[in-house]
Design an enzyme around this catalytic site. Structure first.
Site, PDB file in Angstrom:
ATOM      1  N   TRP A 124      -8.025 -67.290  -8.838  1.00 51.29           N
ATOM      2  CA  TRP A 124      -8.171 -68.661  -9.317  1.00 51.29           C
ATOM      3  C   TRP A 124      -9.557 -68.891  -9.917  1.00 51.29           C
ATOM      4  CZ3 TRP A 124      -6.033 -71.805  -4.578  1.00 51.29           C
ATOM      5  CH2 TRP A 124      -4.626 -71.700  -4.539  1.00 51.29           C
ATOM      6  N   TYR A 161      -6.372 -65.279 -21.862  1.00 52.61           N
ATOM      7  CA  TYR A 161      -5.416 -65.456 -20.778  1.00 52.61           C
ATOM      8  C   TYR A 161      -4.521 -64.218 -20.666  1.00 52.61           C
ATOM      9  CZ  TYR A 161      -1.820 -67.561 -17.835  1.00 52.61           C
ATOM     10  OH  TYR A 161      -0.946 -67.828 -16.808  1.00 52.61           O
ATOM     11  N   HIS A 193      -4.402 -61.264 -17.608  1.00 52.43           N
ATOM     12  CA  HIS A 193      -3.175 -60.932 -16.890  1.00 52.43           C
ATOM     13  C   HIS A 193      -2.780 -59.470 -17.084  1.00 52.43           C
ATOM     14  CE1 HIS A 193      -2.829 -65.175 -16.033  1.00 52.43           C
ATOM     15  NE2 HIS A 193      -1.938 -64.831 -15.127  1.00 52.43           N
TER      16      HIS A 193
END
Length: 105
Positions: A78, A19, A23
């Site tokens: 997404w 994650y 990012h």
């Protein structure tokens, strides 16, 4: 007028590093879409004990910011994040909006 937003999300426990990596490599078109939507001071915090994420951001215009979900950049992001966190059927992250109860300027 700047609007402050707080949201809760959830990342799967075995995906914390992924994650963060994703990012740190945010798609340029997603970064641009956020800026065009008036988002700034955007931070996401992780509770490693639960996998809960706390997102904080400021936006210049909430209606304009809410339109980001219709952008191709957002839909692509997404889809990229769908496998590592709780998502809805449209691949958007499951989010819980928080009510601001205190702010110190």
């Amino acid at each position: 007028m700047t609007v402050r937003l707080g949201q809760l999300m959830h990342v799967y426990p075995d995906q914390y590093e992924e994650y963060e990596r994703r990012h740190n490599n945010l798609f340029p078109e997603m970064r641009q879409a956020l800026k065009e939507a008036g988002a700034h001071n955007y931070s996401i915090f992780l509770d490693k004990n639960t996998g809960n994420l706390f997102a904080y951001l400021e936006v210049d215009n909430i209606e304009k910011y809410n339109q980001i979900s219709n952008s191709e950049a957002c839909k692509k992001w997404w889809a990229h994040m769908d496998s590592i966190m709780d998502t809805n059927q449209d691949q958007s992250p499951v989010t819980f909006d928080l009510k601001e109860v205190f702010h110190l300027d």
